[in-house]
Design a protein around this motif. Sequence first.
Motif, PDB file in Angstrom:
ATOM      1  N   SER A  92       4.099   6.293  17.428  1.00 37.27           N
ATOM      2  CA  SER A  92       2.814   6.410  16.724  1.00 37.27           C
ATOM      3  C   SER A  92       3.017   6.415  15.211  1.00 37.27           C
ATOM      4  O   SER A  92       2.209   5.834  14.467  1.00 37.27           O
ATOM      5  N   ALA A  93       4.101   7.047  14.741  1.00 34.60           N
ATOM      6  CA  ALA A  93       4.385   7.057  13.302  1.00 34.60           C
ATOM      7  C   ALA A  93       4.720   5.649  12.817  1.00 34.60           C
ATOM      8  O   ALA A  93       4.278   5.226  11.734  1.00 34.60           O
ATOM      9  N   TYR A  94       5.499   4.929  13.609  1.00 40.33           N
ATOM     10  CA  TYR A  94       5.849   3.542  13.267  1.00 40.33           C
ATOM     11  C   TYR A  94       4.583   2.693  13.216  1.00 40.33           C
ATOM     12  O   TYR A  94       4.353   1.937  12.261  1.00 40.33           O
ATOM     13  N   TYR A  95       3.744   2.824  14.234  1.00 42.26           N
ATOM     14  CA  TYR A  95       2.508   2.048  14.299  1.00 42.26           C
ATOM     15  C   TYR A  95       1.617   2.370  13.092  1.00 42.26           C
ATOM     16  O   TYR A  95       1.037   1.463  12.464  1.00 42.26           O
ATOM     17  N   GLU A  96       1.509   3.645  12.761  1.00 41.67           N
ATOM     18  CA  GLU A  96       0.691   4.042  11.609  1.00 41.67           C
ATOM     19  C   GLU A  96       1.235   3.471  10.315  1.00 41.67           C
ATOM     20  O   GLU A  96       0.473   3.016   9.447  1.00 41.67           O
ATOM     21  N   ASP A  97       2.564   3.479  10.138  1.00 38.26           N
ATOM     22  CA  ASP A  97       3.161   2.893   8.938  1.00 38.26           C
ATOM     23  C   ASP A  97       2.863   1.403   8.862  1.00 38.26           C
ATOM     24  O   ASP A  97       2.517   0.867   7.800  1.00 38.26           O
ATOM     25  N   LEU A  98       3.017   0.718   9.986  1.00 28.18           N
ATOM     26  CA  LEU A  98       2.782  -0.720  10.031  1.00 28.18           C
ATOM     27  C   LEU A  98       1.347  -1.044   9.658  1.00 28.18           C
ATOM     28  O   LEU A  98       1.079  -1.938   8.838  1.00 28.18           O
ATOM     29  N   MET A  99       0.411  -0.310  10.227  1.00 28.78           N
ATOM     30  CA  MET A  99      -0.999  -0.548   9.934  1.00 28.78           C
ATOM     31  C   MET A  99      -1.361  -0.149   8.508  1.00 28.78           C
ATOM     32  O   MET A  99      -2.115  -0.842   7.821  1.00 28.78           O
ATOM     33  N   ARG A 100      -0.792   0.954   8.060  1.00 32.86           N
ATOM     34  CA  ARG A 100      -1.131   1.444   6.715  1.00 32.86           C
ATOM     35  C   ARG A 100      -0.716   0.460   5.627  1.00 32.86           C
ATOM     36  O   ARG A 100      -1.519   0.110   4.755  1.00 32.86           O
ATOM     37  N   VAL A 101       0.519  -0.015   5.691  1.00 31.28           N
ATOM     38  CA  VAL A 101       0.978  -0.885   4.611  1.00 31.28           C
ATOM     39  C   VAL A 101       0.383  -2.285   4.717  1.00 31.28           C
ATOM     40  O   VAL A 101       0.376  -3.033   3.730  1.00 31.28           O
TER      41      VAL A 101
ATOM     42  N   PHE B 224       7.215   5.472  -1.487  1.00 29.58           N
ATOM     43  CA  PHE B 224       8.622   5.161  -1.366  1.00 29.58           C
ATOM     44  C   PHE B 224       8.824   3.649  -1.410  1.00 29.58           C
ATOM     45  O   PHE B 224       7.970   2.864  -0.981  1.00 29.58           O
ATOM     46  N   ARG B 225       9.967   3.271  -1.877  1.00 28.87           N
ATOM     47  CA  ARG B 225      10.340   1.863  -1.978  1.00 28.87           C
ATOM     48  C   ARG B 225      10.114   1.111  -0.673  1.00 28.87           C
ATOM     49  O   ARG B 225       9.682  -0.050  -0.672  1.00 28.87           O
ATOM     50  N   ASN B 226      10.371   1.741   0.473  1.00 30.77           N
ATOM     51  CA  ASN B 226      10.230   1.080   1.767  1.00 30.77           C
ATOM     52  C   ASN B 226       8.847   0.485   1.991  1.00 30.77           C
ATOM     53  O   ASN B 226       8.687  -0.440   2.782  1.00 30.77           O
ATOM     54  N   TYR B 227       7.835   1.057   1.311  1.00 37.18           N
ATOM     55  CA  TYR B 227       6.452   0.681   1.594  1.00 37.18           C
ATOM     56  C   TYR B 227       5.782  -0.090   0.452  1.00 37.18           C
ATOM     57  O   TYR B 227       4.602  -0.440   0.558  1.00 37.18           O
ATOM     58  N   THR B 228       6.517  -0.365  -0.616  1.00 40.00           N
ATOM     59  CA  THR B 228       5.911  -1.110  -1.729  1.00 40.00           C
ATOM     60  C   THR B 228       6.711  -2.338  -2.154  1.00 40.00           C
ATOM     61  O   THR B 228       6.162  -3.239  -2.783  1.00 40.00           O
ATOM     62  N   TYR B 229       7.999  -2.395  -1.833  1.00 41.30           N
ATOM     63  CA  TYR B 229       8.834  -3.445  -2.427  1.00 41.30           C
ATOM     64  C   TYR B 229       8.410  -4.845  -2.007  1.00 41.30           C
ATOM     65  O   TYR B 229       8.566  -5.802  -2.772  1.00 41.30           O
ATOM     66  N   ALA B 230       7.871  -4.993  -0.777  1.00 41.08           N
ATOM     67  CA  ALA B 230       7.540  -6.325  -0.282  1.00 41.08           C
ATOM     68  C   ALA B 230       6.276  -6.883  -0.916  1.00 41.08           C
ATOM     69  O   ALA B 230       5.967  -8.062  -0.735  1.00 41.08           O
ATOM     70  N   LYS B 231       5.511  -6.058  -1.632  1.00 41.70           N
ATOM     71  CA  LYS B 231       4.334  -6.589  -2.327  1.00 41.70           C
ATOM     72  C   LYS B 231       4.520  -6.612  -3.846  1.00 41.70           C
ATOM     73  O   LYS B 231       3.824  -7.345  -4.540  1.00 41.70           O
ATOM     74  N   TYR B 232       5.468  -5.837  -4.358  1.00 42.20           N
ATOM     75  CA  TYR B 232       5.648  -5.801  -5.803  1.00 42.20           C
ATOM     76  C   TYR B 232       6.342  -7.042  -6.331  1.00 42.20           C
ATOM     77  O   TYR B 232       6.237  -7.364  -7.521  1.00 42.20           O
ATOM     78  N   GLY B 233       7.064  -7.769  -5.465  1.00 43.63           N
ATOM     79  CA  GLY B 233       7.664  -9.016  -5.906  1.00 43.63           C
ATOM     80  C   GLY B 233       6.628  -9.977  -6.449  1.00 43.63           C
ATOM     81  O   GLY B 233       6.819 -10.605  -7.494  1.00 43.63           O
ATOM     82  N   ARG B 234       5.512 -10.109  -5.738  1.00 41.57           N
ATOM     83  CA  ARG B 234       4.494 -11.059  -6.202  1.00 41.57           C
ATOM     84  C   ARG B 234       3.805 -10.570  -7.472  1.00 41.57           C
ATOM     85  O   ARG B 234       3.303 -11.381  -8.250  1.00 41.57           O
TER      86      ARG B 234
ATOM     87  N   GLU C 125       0.339  -9.164   3.495  1.00 44.51           N
ATOM     88  CA  GLU C 125       0.444  -8.725   2.101  1.00 44.51           C
ATOM     89  C   GLU C 125       1.572  -7.737   1.855  1.00 44.51           C
ATOM     90  O   GLU C 125       2.042  -7.605   0.737  1.00 44.51           O
ATOM     91  N   ASN C 126       2.025  -7.053   2.870  1.00 43.81           N
ATOM     92  CA  ASN C 126       3.050  -6.032   2.683  1.00 43.81           C
ATOM     93  C   ASN C 126       3.859  -5.893   3.972  1.00 43.81           C
ATOM     94  O   ASN C 126       3.614  -6.620   4.948  1.00 43.81           O
ATOM     95  N   TYR C 127       4.738  -4.882   4.011  1.00 44.99           N
ATOM     96  CA  TYR C 127       5.760  -4.887   5.065  1.00 44.99           C
ATOM     97  C   TYR C 127       6.530  -3.584   5.006  1.00 44.99           C
ATOM     98  O   TYR C 127       7.024  -3.200   3.942  1.00 44.99           O
ATOM     99  N   PRO C 128       6.649  -2.839   6.108  1.00 38.59           N
ATOM    100  CA  PRO C 128       7.525  -1.669   6.101  1.00 38.59           C
ATOM    101  C   PRO C 128       8.979  -2.112   6.220  1.00 38.59           C
ATOM    102  O   PRO C 128       9.321  -2.873   7.129  1.00 38.59           O
ATOM    103  N   GLY C 129       9.825  -1.674   5.300  1.00 38.47           N
ATOM    104  CA  GLY C 129      11.208  -2.123   5.274  1.00 38.47           C
ATOM    105  C   GLY C 129      11.866  -2.057   6.641  1.00 38.47           C
ATOM    106  O   GLY C 129      11.729  -1.088   7.374  1.00 38.47           O
TER     107      GLY C 129
END
Length: 502
Positions: free
Chosen positions: A91-100, A315-325, A471-475
């Motif tokens: 459930s935590a994984y699913y929530e992270d995936l949906m949130r980001v 945390f970096r895990n939840y922002t790095y995949a969108k900050y590149g653009r 648009e984003n991605y959990p590391g």
Amino acid sequence: MSDQKTYSQNYDVVVVGSGNAALCAAISAREGGASVLVLEKAPEHKRGGNSYFTDGAIRFAYNDLEDILKLMPDVTDEQAEKIVMPEYSPSAYYEDLMRVNSGKSDPDLADQLVNRSYETIKWMKGHGVKFELNYGNQSFEKEGKFHFWGGLPVKTENKGIGLMTSLFNRVEELGIEIWYESAAKELKKEEDRVAGVVVEKDGQSLEVNASSVVLACGSFEANKQIRSEQMGDEWEAAIVRGTEYNTGEGLSMALDVGAEKFGNWAGCHSIGTDANAPKVGDFTKPGDIYKKHSYPLSIMLNKDGKRFVDEGADFRNYTYAKYGREILKQPDHVAYQIYDSQVRPMLRKEYDLEEATFYQADRLEDLVDQLPVDKAQFLKTIEKYNEAVRPGDYNPTVKDGKGTEGINPPKTNWALPIEKGPFYAFPVTCGITFSFGGLRVSPEGEVLRKSDGTLDGLFAAGEMVGGIFYENYPGGSGLMSGAVFGKLAGESAAKYSRLIRK
């Protein structure tokens, strides 16, 4: 090129691609009793797709440390006693995936990814993939114990190189045939089902017969023209972090036979990477060595001397995949990560590599003098930031709430004044990893038609599965997705092949 020829041998399953998803599909199909051929467009010394370049961190759900240690039998009891491992439930994984992903991930695919993740990790281990604890990037030491955080405590041994070496070894052990420098060009159809692949090999066009085909040959991130058409003109300037061979042919072949386009074709996984990184992945220096992912401890400024993101939003895990653009949008597609001596010892290992580009000076003014930027505005922005930093306890291992007040964008966490020399500037640009656009695929890996129903005989995995990331991605979830849907696609393809043979 000579006339097209039909290759005399028939296969149950042909897998297009040779990265993590493709080889998981090939191994899974072979487990299901299928004869398997793997087609790889690249030469043998450039095999492995984007997976060869990964840092190896892989995100999966687990209950506790015991679940983790089942993957690593070499961890001693003494070492285990020094590990604090928080639960990371499905459930935590699913929530992270949906949130980001702003709630846009396809629920059925997301559910499959999350709930199949741990069993797939165990399956990979059973086929020789080795894992290790991600101490360097996902833990901190406190009172003699290592505290893990962020849902990403495990990585493949020796990064992507180790992952792909293990998978290729297993493919060889299972007797799975691989053709290198063999580009799949077209899908063959018979009686409204996919029944083979047209392959360009050794200057000839060969028609390879198969009961089913698994496409796992990446998206279009290495194709400047398609990037520009789908994502915007600015994306022509992006560095390709991985293989140069992911140029979109697999997607085109599938669309040509009626597959449905799906997912975020205007989005991608992109990061801040060294401004002097190679323009395409260098197979002599793999392992994700050019990324620059300690930016939550920095402030990032563009050449005009302006900040443009909240570096400490999460945390970096939840922002790095969108900050590149966001970096790509800046003048000349460049930004500068600024650090002082308070945080320099905390930076990730990639900042200490000989490949890292940086500037250093004892005074801020002298640092900025070295940069091709608006020097007055650059220093003014740093001054305003320093004045905006609120008091409070600084703790980079948690969201400490130590932010700024009165500036835009804010820095929400980990805000320290840039005030203690020496000072450092690391120039970064945008590196694209993979495109988020793909095909509509069932939770079992079947490619779906534009006109409803399945495209019989066609399956897909890896980057070709659209609808998971927006648009984003959990590391670490891309590598896991490749393995989960690779295994599922291989199982489904083998099962379909058995039905066809009856």
